[in-house]
Motif scaffolding. Sequence first.
Motif, short mmCIF file in Angstrom:
data_model
loop_
_atom_site.label_atom_id
_atom_site.label_comp_id
_atom_site.label_asym_id
_atom_site.label_seq_id
_atom_site.Cartn_x
_atom_site.Cartn_y
_atom_site.Cartn_z
N GLN A 1 -66.02 24.98 37.06
CA GLN A 1 -66.10 23.64 37.86
C GLN A 1 -65.85 24.17 39.44
O GLN A 1 -66.07 23.33 40.45
CB GLN A 1 -64.87 22.69 37.21
CG GLN A 1 -64.93 21.42 37.78
CD GLN A 1 -66.31 20.64 37.68
OE1 GLN A 1 -66.97 20.87 36.65
NE2 GLN A 1 -66.59 19.75 38.86
N GLU A 2 -64.79 25.00 39.78
CA GLU A 2 -64.44 25.32 40.95
C GLU A 2 -65.82 25.73 41.54
O GLU A 2 -65.95 25.86 42.72
CB GLU A 2 -63.33 26.29 40.94
CG GLU A 2 -61.97 25.75 40.48
CD GLU A 2 -61.56 24.85 41.30
OE1 GLU A 2 -61.80 24.65 42.71
OE2 GLU A 2 -60.80 24.09 40.80
N TYR A 3 -66.69 26.63 40.85
CA TYR A 3 -67.83 27.26 41.55
C TYR A 3 -68.52 26.00 41.94
O TYR A 3 -69.42 25.77 43.03
CB TYR A 3 -68.65 28.15 40.41
CG TYR A 3 -68.21 29.51 40.62
CD1 TYR A 3 -68.85 30.29 41.38
CD2 TYR A 3 -67.21 29.83 39.97
CE1 TYR A 3 -68.60 31.70 41.19
CE2 TYR A 3 -66.63 31.25 39.93
CZ TYR A 3 -67.27 31.90 40.51
OH TYR A 3 -67.10 33.48 40.57
N PHE A 4 -68.89 24.96 41.06
CA PHE A 4 -69.49 23.79 41.31
C PHE A 4 -69.05 23.13 42.60
O PHE A 4 -69.81 22.83 43.51
CB PHE A 4 -69.49 22.74 40.28
CG PHE A 4 -70.35 21.45 40.38
CD1 PHE A 4 -71.66 21.75 40.09
CD2 PHE A 4 -69.89 20.45 41.14
CE1 PHE A 4 -72.41 20.33 40.12
CE2 PHE A 4 -70.58 19.19 41.33
CZ PHE A 4 -71.93 19.14 40.52
N ARG A 5 -67.78 23.05 42.87
CA ARG A 5 -67.21 22.57 44.02
C ARG A 5 -67.26 23.23 45.41
O ARG A 5 -67.64 22.68 46.28
CB ARG A 5 -65.62 22.38 43.88
CG ARG A 5 -65.14 21.23 42.66
CD ARG A 5 -63.65 20.97 42.71
NE ARG A 5 -63.14 20.73 43.79
CZ ARG A 5 -62.38 21.34 44.39
NH1 ARG A 5 -61.87 22.36 44.00
NH2 ARG A 5 -61.68 20.77 45.69
N TYR B 1 -74.35 22.99 44.89
CA TYR B 1 -75.12 22.93 46.19
C TYR B 1 -76.14 22.05 46.27
O TYR B 1 -76.04 21.33 47.05
CB TYR B 1 -75.56 24.39 46.46
CG TYR B 1 -76.23 24.60 47.76
CD1 TYR B 1 -75.56 24.85 48.93
CD2 TYR B 1 -77.54 24.40 47.65
CE1 TYR B 1 -76.10 25.01 50.20
CE2 TYR B 1 -78.15 24.61 49.06
CZ TYR B 1 -77.44 25.03 50.27
OH TYR B 1 -78.19 24.70 51.35
N ILE B 2 -76.98 22.06 45.05
CA ILE B 2 -78.04 21.35 45.14
C ILE B 2 -77.76 19.68 45.04
O ILE B 2 -78.10 18.66 45.61
CB ILE B 2 -79.20 21.41 43.87
CG1 ILE B 2 -79.64 22.76 44.02
CG2 ILE B 2 -79.81 20.24 43.36
CD1 ILE B 2 -80.52 23.37 42.89
N GLU C 1 -78.53 17.93 51.70
CA GLU C 1 -79.37 16.78 52.03
C GLU C 1 -80.63 17.37 52.60
O GLU C 1 -81.58 16.64 53.04
CB GLU C 1 -78.54 16.05 53.49
CG GLU C 1 -77.47 15.40 53.14
CD GLU C 1 -76.63 14.73 54.07
OE1 GLU C 1 -77.03 14.94 55.40
OE2 GLU C 1 -75.74 14.09 53.78
N HIS C 2 -80.73 18.65 52.82
CA HIS C 2 -82.05 19.45 53.13
C HIS C 2 -82.80 19.55 51.90
O HIS C 2 -82.25 19.27 50.63
CB HIS C 2 -81.90 20.64 53.78
CG HIS C 2 -80.99 20.66 55.00
ND1 HIS C 2 -81.84 20.58 56.13
CD2 HIS C 2 -79.75 20.47 55.37
CE1 HIS C 2 -80.74 20.63 57.10
NE2 HIS C 2 -79.62 20.47 56.78
N ASP C 3 -84.09 19.96 52.06
CA ASP C 3 -85.19 20.00 50.71
C ASP C 3 -84.48 21.27 50.13
O ASP C 3 -84.87 22.55 50.65
CB ASP C 3 -86.49 20.14 51.59
CG ASP C 3 -87.54 20.51 50.37
OD1 ASP C 3 -87.24 20.56 49.21
OD2 ASP C 3 -88.35 20.90 50.77
N LEU D 1 -84.42 26.73 38.84
CA LEU D 1 -84.10 25.33 39.65
C LEU D 1 -85.18 25.10 40.51
O LEU D 1 -85.39 23.67 40.74
CB LEU D 1 -82.80 25.87 40.47
CG LEU D 1 -81.43 26.05 39.74
CD1 LEU D 1 -80.46 26.70 40.71
CD2 LEU D 1 -80.85 24.80 39.13
N ILE D 2 -85.97 26.02 41.18
CA ILE D 2 -87.07 25.28 41.89
C ILE D 2 -88.24 24.54 41.05
O ILE D 2 -88.67 23.56 41.44
CB ILE D 2 -87.86 26.61 42.59
CG1 ILE D 2 -86.94 27.13 43.49
CG2 ILE D 2 -89.21 26.33 43.14
CD1 ILE D 2 -87.43 28.61 44.18
#
Length: 246
Positions: free
Chosen positions: A111-115, A200-201, A205-207, A243-244
């Motif tokens: 969860q810390e990695y997600f944050r 991150y994803i 706000e970028h592509d 992820l792509i």
Amino acid sequence: MSAKRGFVEVVEEFFKQTKILYIDDCPFVHKQYSKEPGLVKWFFIKAANLFVKAYPFVLEPRSRMIRETSFMDDEYKLVKTPHIIVKDWVSTSIIREYINGTHFDPYFDEQEYFRLGKELAMIHNSGYVMGDTKYTNFLKIDDKFYVVDAEQAIRSNSHDYMFWDIFVFITTIIYKMMVDNPFRTKDLIRGRMNNFLNGYISAIEHDYYSILSNVDKFNYKTIMFMLLPYPLYIIFNDMIKQLIRK
């Protein structure tokens, strides 16, 4: 959690440019950009970067000071940084607020990695890229993260440089785990890497497709092959591509 000092920590200590000052019993950080070990570190990094041109690193102390102080002084950035109290352009040094936190620990839970993935996205959303995103540059206090080193930060919306920031963070985490648990690194890193990338994803706000697609560019493929040992190179590459394809 291992008490071993990883490669990243050893290098960090050797090239250290900061020391703690006490004024009226209050701690402050004094940083000298012209300190010789720091110059040596950036010389090697810039020299290695010439072959792949992954990021526009600067070596000269004043340039690094300008980059860091500009980033930390920007009131509109979306992340927390220490307050700079004194700038000495003659000696290329600063005195800044001391942040009494804990460096990001590679063994923090997923969860810390997600944050932290979200924090990096917020930096990019602010119009900055960092260049140097090793995990030791992030301090945690309660539920907040601070960026405490931004010598290579520049204003840019380059998706190439955003990918570089992602890659540097994950690579330094991998190096730490390889020292501590060489036979378990791939198991320890999978979930953490996945949560960091998904964090991150979730905030960028970028592509993100354009950012992550840099994994197929020749210069980044070369860097990954050089810096990430097998099978971690394959794991990183496959995870990005999954992820792509989402």
